[in-house]
Design a protein around this motif. Structure first.
Motif: not given
Length: 99
Positions: A80-81, A83-84
């Motif tokens: 997630e990190c 991707n963000e």
């Protein structure tokens, strides 16, 4: 005789516990976490997190089950990190240990 008379005997119950210190429900869960960790680390290029978590252990299977589950969660969080656009260091996923 009690069964013939229509009475059902009470079942004989006993407590079954896991191995000392094993907080995982069974070896199937441990194997599943290991497979998923290997898959996710290869797919997302996160072997560094696996190496960091397995320091001091001979193999991934030797890591305590609670730590395996945490590593699995950390790999998802790392993805997630990425991707963000958040660095793994800023997310607190990379730990420096030089001892």
């Amino acid at each position: 005789m009690a069964e013939i008379a229509g009475e059902v005997p009470a079942p004989k119950l006993r407590v079954v516990t896991g191995l000392e210190g094993d907080r995982c429900s069974d070896s199937i869960d441990i194997e599943w976490h290991c497979r998923m960790i290997r898959h996710l680390s290869k797919r997302w290029g996160l072997q560094l997190l696996v190496d960091q978590a397995t320091r001091g252990y001979v193999a991934l299977e030797c890591v305590p089950s609670e730590d395996l589950a945490q590593l699995h969660r950390d790999l998802h969080r790392a993805y997630e990190c990425i991707n963000e656009g958040i660095s793994l260091e800023d997310a607190g996923l990379i730990r420096e240990r030089h001892d």
